[in-house]
Design a protein around this motif. Structure first.
Motif, PDB file in Angstrom:
ATOM      1  N   SER A 138     -11.513   5.783  14.529  1.00  0.00           N
ATOM      2  CA  SER A 138     -10.995   4.532  14.679  1.00  0.00           C
ATOM      3  C   SER A 138      -9.278   4.731  14.373  1.00  0.00           C
ATOM      4  CB  SER A 138     -11.668   3.456  13.838  1.00  0.00           C
ATOM      5  OG  SER A 138     -10.850   3.880  12.443  1.00  0.00           O
ATOM      6  N   TYR A 139      -9.232   5.631  13.704  1.00  0.00           N
ATOM      7  CA  TYR A 139      -7.846   6.102  13.233  1.00  0.00           C
ATOM      8  C   TYR A 139      -7.088   6.930  14.617  1.00  0.00           C
ATOM      9  CZ  TYR A 139      -3.613   8.526  11.639  1.00  0.00           C
ATOM     10  OH  TYR A 139      -2.209   9.100  11.619  1.00  0.00           O
ATOM     11  N   ALA A 140      -7.641   7.558  15.134  1.00  0.00           N
ATOM     12  CA  ALA A 140      -7.168   8.283  16.287  1.00  0.00           C
ATOM     13  C   ALA A 140      -6.958   7.478  17.542  1.00  0.00           C
ATOM     14  CB  ALA A 140      -8.155   9.565  16.697  1.00  0.00           C
ATOM     15  N   LEU A 146     -14.052  -0.576  15.652  1.00  0.00           N
ATOM     16  CA  LEU A 146     -14.715   0.521  15.041  1.00  0.00           C
ATOM     17  C   LEU A 146     -14.372   0.599  13.786  1.00  0.00           C
ATOM     18  CD1 LEU A 146     -16.462   2.765  15.794  1.00  0.00           C
ATOM     19  CD2 LEU A 146     -14.749   4.292  16.288  1.00  0.00           C
ATOM     20  N   ALA A 147     -13.194   0.372  13.247  1.00  0.00           N
ATOM     21  CA  ALA A 147     -12.849   0.288  11.818  1.00  0.00           C
ATOM     22  C   ALA A 147     -13.598  -0.423  11.155  1.00  0.00           C
ATOM     23  CB  ALA A 147     -11.322   0.138  11.716  1.00  0.00           C
ATOM     24  N   TYR A 148     -13.763  -1.796  11.609  1.00  0.00           N
ATOM     25  CA  TYR A 148     -14.729  -2.952  10.847  1.00  0.00           C
ATOM     26  C   TYR A 148     -15.950  -2.485  10.960  1.00  0.00           C
ATOM     27  CZ  TYR A 148     -10.826  -6.401  10.322  1.00  0.00           C
ATOM     28  OH  TYR A 148      -9.643  -7.357   9.765  1.00  0.00           O
ATOM     29  N   LYS A 149     -16.446  -1.995  11.975  1.00  0.00           N
ATOM     30  CA  LYS A 149     -17.989  -1.578  12.097  1.00  0.00           C
ATOM     31  C   LYS A 149     -18.158  -0.420  11.196  1.00  0.00           C
ATOM     32  CE  LYS A 149     -21.575   0.997  13.658  1.00  0.00           C
ATOM     33  NZ  LYS A 149     -21.840   2.255  12.867  1.00  0.00           N
ATOM     34  N   SER A 150     -17.339   0.578  10.655  1.00  0.00           N
ATOM     35  CA  SER A 150     -17.595   1.601   9.666  1.00  0.00           C
ATOM     36  C   SER A 150     -17.353   0.984   8.513  1.00  0.00           C
ATOM     37  CB  SER A 150     -16.270   2.683   9.802  1.00  0.00           C
ATOM     38  OG  SER A 150     -16.338   3.638   8.843  1.00  0.00           O
ATOM     39  N   ALA A 151     -16.490   0.070   7.919  1.00  0.00           N
ATOM     40  CA  ALA A 151     -16.623  -0.581   6.848  1.00  0.00           C
ATOM     41  C   ALA A 151     -17.771  -1.163   6.391  1.00  0.00           C
ATOM     42  CB  ALA A 151     -15.327  -1.564   6.614  1.00  0.00           C
ATOM     43  N   LYS A 152     -18.328  -2.040   7.508  1.00  0.00           N
ATOM     44  CA  LYS A 152     -19.520  -3.015   7.534  1.00  0.00           C
ATOM     45  C   LYS A 152     -20.884  -2.203   6.936  1.00  0.00           C
ATOM     46  CE  LYS A 152     -21.622  -6.889   7.785  1.00  0.00           C
ATOM     47  NZ  LYS A 152     -21.446  -7.937   6.656  1.00  0.00           N
ATOM     48  N   ASP A 153     -20.717  -1.005   7.570  1.00  0.00           N
ATOM     49  CA  ASP A 153     -22.065   0.116   7.043  1.00  0.00           C
ATOM     50  C   ASP A 153     -21.893   0.327   5.716  1.00  0.00           C
ATOM     51  OD1 ASP A 153     -22.729   0.244   9.835  1.00  0.00           O
ATOM     52  OD2 ASP A 153     -21.818   2.163  10.243  1.00  0.00           O
ATOM     53  N   ASP A 154     -21.016  -0.038   4.886  1.00  0.00           N
ATOM     54  CA  ASP A 154     -20.939   0.176   3.451  1.00  0.00           C
ATOM     55  C   ASP A 154     -21.862  -0.591   2.859  1.00  0.00           C
ATOM     56  OD1 ASP A 154     -19.776   1.852   1.497  1.00  0.00           O
ATOM     57  OD2 ASP A 154     -18.582   0.068   0.907  1.00  0.00           O
ATOM     58  N   ASP A 155     -22.055  -1.586   3.372  1.00  0.00           N
ATOM     59  CA  ASP A 155     -22.966  -2.631   2.731  1.00  0.00           C
ATOM     60  C   ASP A 155     -24.369  -2.365   2.598  1.00  0.00           C
ATOM     61  OD1 ASP A 155     -21.113  -4.615   2.809  1.00  0.00           O
ATOM     62  OD2 ASP A 155     -21.814  -5.954   4.435  1.00  0.00           O
ATOM     63  N   GLN A 156     -24.852  -1.318   3.648  1.00  0.00           N
ATOM     64  CA  GLN A 156     -26.033  -0.681   3.627  1.00  0.00           C
ATOM     65  C   GLN A 156     -26.109   0.558   2.344  1.00  0.00           C
ATOM     66  OE1 GLN A 156     -27.865   0.801   7.387  1.00  0.00           O
ATOM     67  NE2 GLN A 156     -25.875   0.019   8.301  1.00  0.00           N
ATOM     68  N   GLU A 204      -9.496   0.469   6.494  1.00  0.00           N
ATOM     69  CA  GLU A 204      -8.507  -0.553   5.960  1.00  0.00           C
ATOM     70  C   GLU A 204      -7.189  -0.289   6.478  1.00  0.00           C
ATOM     71  OE1 GLU A 204      -8.520  -1.351   1.891  1.00  0.00           O
ATOM     72  OE2 GLU A 204     -10.230  -2.660   2.072  1.00  0.00           O
ATOM     73  N   CYS A 205      -6.810   1.236   6.313  1.00  0.00           N
ATOM     74  CA  CYS A 205      -5.645   1.688   6.791  1.00  0.00           C
ATOM     75  C   CYS A 205      -5.187   1.693   8.299  1.00  0.00           C
ATOM     76  CB  CYS A 205      -5.493   3.104   6.467  1.00  0.00           C
ATOM     77  SG  CYS A 205      -5.235   3.573   4.683  1.00  0.00           S
ATOM     78  N   VAL A 206      -6.523   1.629   9.131  1.00  0.00           N
ATOM     79  CA  VAL A 206      -6.391   1.645  10.485  1.00  0.00           C
ATOM     80  C   VAL A 206      -6.122   0.308  10.705  1.00  0.00           C
ATOM     81  CG1 VAL A 206      -7.607   1.700  12.518  1.00  0.00           C
ATOM     82  CG2 VAL A 206      -7.953   3.331  10.975  1.00  0.00           C
ATOM     83  N   VAL A 207      -6.764  -1.068  10.333  1.00  0.00           N
ATOM     84  CA  VAL A 207      -6.478  -2.280  10.479  1.00  0.00           C
ATOM     85  C   VAL A 207      -5.018  -2.233  10.202  1.00  0.00           C
ATOM     86  CG1 VAL A 207      -7.202  -4.647   9.773  1.00  0.00           C
ATOM     87  CG2 VAL A 207      -9.009  -2.999  10.041  1.00  0.00           C
ATOM     88  N   TYR A 208      -4.560  -1.989   8.979  1.00  0.00           N
ATOM     89  CA  TYR A 208      -3.317  -2.198   8.717  1.00  0.00           C
ATOM     90  C   TYR A 208      -2.173  -1.667   9.841  1.00  0.00           C
ATOM     91  CZ  TYR A 208       1.373  -1.878   6.111  1.00  0.00           C
ATOM     92  OH  TYR A 208       2.711  -1.902   5.576  1.00  0.00           O
ATOM     93  N   LEU A 209      -2.715  -0.302  10.195  1.00  0.00           N
ATOM     94  CA  LEU A 209      -1.761   0.230  11.122  1.00  0.00           C
ATOM     95  C   LEU A 209      -1.636  -0.454  12.225  1.00  0.00           C
ATOM     96  CD1 LEU A 209      -0.384   2.794  12.314  1.00  0.00           C
ATOM     97  CD2 LEU A 209      -2.542   3.646  12.787  1.00  0.00           C
ATOM     98  N   LEU A 217     -11.768  -4.703   2.712  1.00  0.00           N
ATOM     99  CA  LEU A 217     -12.924  -4.345   3.217  1.00  0.00           C
ATOM    100  C   LEU A 217     -13.887  -3.804   2.128  1.00  0.00           C
ATOM    101  CD1 LEU A 217     -12.051  -2.785   6.636  1.00  0.00           C
ATOM    102  CD2 LEU A 217     -12.231  -5.126   6.032  1.00  0.00           C
ATOM    103  N   ASN A 218     -13.467  -3.453   1.036  1.00  0.00           N
ATOM    104  CA  ASN A 218     -14.132  -2.865  -0.209  1.00  0.00           C
ATOM    105  C   ASN A 218     -14.536  -4.136  -1.013  1.00  0.00           C
ATOM    106  OD1 ASN A 218     -14.973  -0.197  -0.242  1.00  0.00           O
ATOM    107  ND2 ASN A 218     -12.667   0.201  -0.547  1.00  0.00           N
ATOM    108  N   GLN A 219     -15.506  -4.799  -0.421  1.00  0.00           N
ATOM    109  CA  GLN A 219     -15.992  -5.992  -1.291  1.00  0.00           C
ATOM    110  C   GLN A 219     -17.472  -6.020  -1.594  1.00  0.00           C
ATOM    111  OE1 GLN A 219     -14.556  -9.409   0.948  1.00  0.00           O
ATOM    112  NE2 GLN A 219     -12.476  -9.555   0.187  1.00  0.00           N
TER     113      GLN A 219
END
Length: 219
Positions: A138-140, A146-156, A204-209, A217-219
Motif C-alpha cells: 500500500s505504501y509503494a 489496501l492500507a485500510y484493509k491491512s489495518a482491519k485484519d488486525d481485528d482478527q 496509518e502512515c500510508v493514509v497520512y501520506l 487505526l490501532n483501536q
C-alpha cells in the motif's frame, strides 16, 4: 529536471529498501514460528543472529533520506514521504526485534514438549505476515484502500490473541506445572500481536501520506 530525477531515484531506492525490510521481517516472523512448532533451536539461533541485517537496512534508509533532505530540500508531500519512510523503517526494525523475541522463546523452551498443539499462534502469525506484505504494498502504490484493509485484519489478530490468553490461563489453573511454558507462549502471542500493531502503524502512515490526515487505526 536533473534534480527531480535524482530525487525520484532516491525515493525509489528508499521504497525498495523498505520492501526488502518488510520481506525480511515477514520471513523472520514465519521462520521463528516454524522453529517454535518444531522446537528447532538451530533455526532460532540463526534468526537471532540475522537481526543486524535489518538494522543496517534501516541505517541505509536514514542516510539516503537525510541526503535527499539536505541536497534536494523537498517540501509538502515529497518531504512527507521521506519522513514517513523513516517512521516505517523504524516499525519494520521493531518487527524484526519482536520476531527475534519469539526465537529467543524457542531457545528458552530448550526442546520441551509443548503443553498444547499450536493452532492459533500460527494463525495469528499468518495473518500478520499478510498485513506486513499488504501494508508495504500500500505504501509503494499509495493505495489507501489496501492500507485500510491491512489495518482491519488486525481485528482478527486481536481476537485470536484474546482466545489464546483465555486458553493458556485455563491450562495454568488446571495444571500449575504448565505455568512456565504457558507464560512463555502468552508472551509469543503478545509479540505477534505487537508486530500486527506495527503493520497497522505503516497503514496509518500510508493514509497520512496520501491524504495529509492522520487516522487512528490501532483501536
Amino acid at each position: 529536471m536533473v534534480k527531480r530525477m535524482e530525487f525520484d531515484q532516491g525515493l525509489d531506492e528508499i521504497t525498495q529498501l523498505l520492501i526488502e525490510m518488510g520481506s525480511r521481517s515477514e520471513k523472520a516472523l514465519i521462520d521463528s514460528m516454524n522453529a517454535l512448532k518444531s522446537g528447532d533451536v538451530g533455526s532460532a539461533k540463526e534468526i537471532v543472529k540475522s537481526d543486524t541485517e535489518l538494522n543496517q537496512l534501516e541505517e541505509k534508509i536514514s542516510e539516503i533520506g537525510a541526503k535527499l533532505i539536505a541536497t534536494q530540500q523537498p517540501v509538502a508531500k515529497d518531504l512527507r514521504r521521506i519522513l514517513i519512510a523513516f517512521k516505517i523503517s523504524s516499525d519494520l526494525e521493531r518487527m524484526g526485534d519482536l520476531a527475534v523475541d519469539i526465537a529467543k522463546a524457542v531457545l528458552r523452551l530448550e526442546g520441551q514438549e509443548l503443553i498444547k498443539p499450536l493452532l492459533d499462534l500460527p494463525r495469528m502469525a499468518d495473518i500478520v505476515a499478510v498485513m506486513i506484505r499488504e501494508s508495504l504494498q500500500s505504501y509503494a502504490d499509495e493505495n489507501v484502500d489496501l492500507a485500510y484493509k491491512s489495518a482491519k485484519d488486525d481485528d482478527q489478530v486481536d481476537a485470536l490473541y484474546a482466545q489464546i490468553i483465555r486458553e493458556l490461563f485455563s491450562l495454568m489453573v488446571e495444571n500449575p506445572k504448565t505455568v512456565g511454558q504457558a507464560m512463555l507462549l502468552s508472551f509469543v502471542g503478545r509479540y505477534i500481536e505487537r508486530i500486527g500493531d506495527h503493520a497497522t502503524n505503516i497503514a496509518e502512515c500510508v493514509v497520512y501520506l496520501v491524504t495529509g490526515k492522520r487516522p487512528d487505526l490501532n483501536q
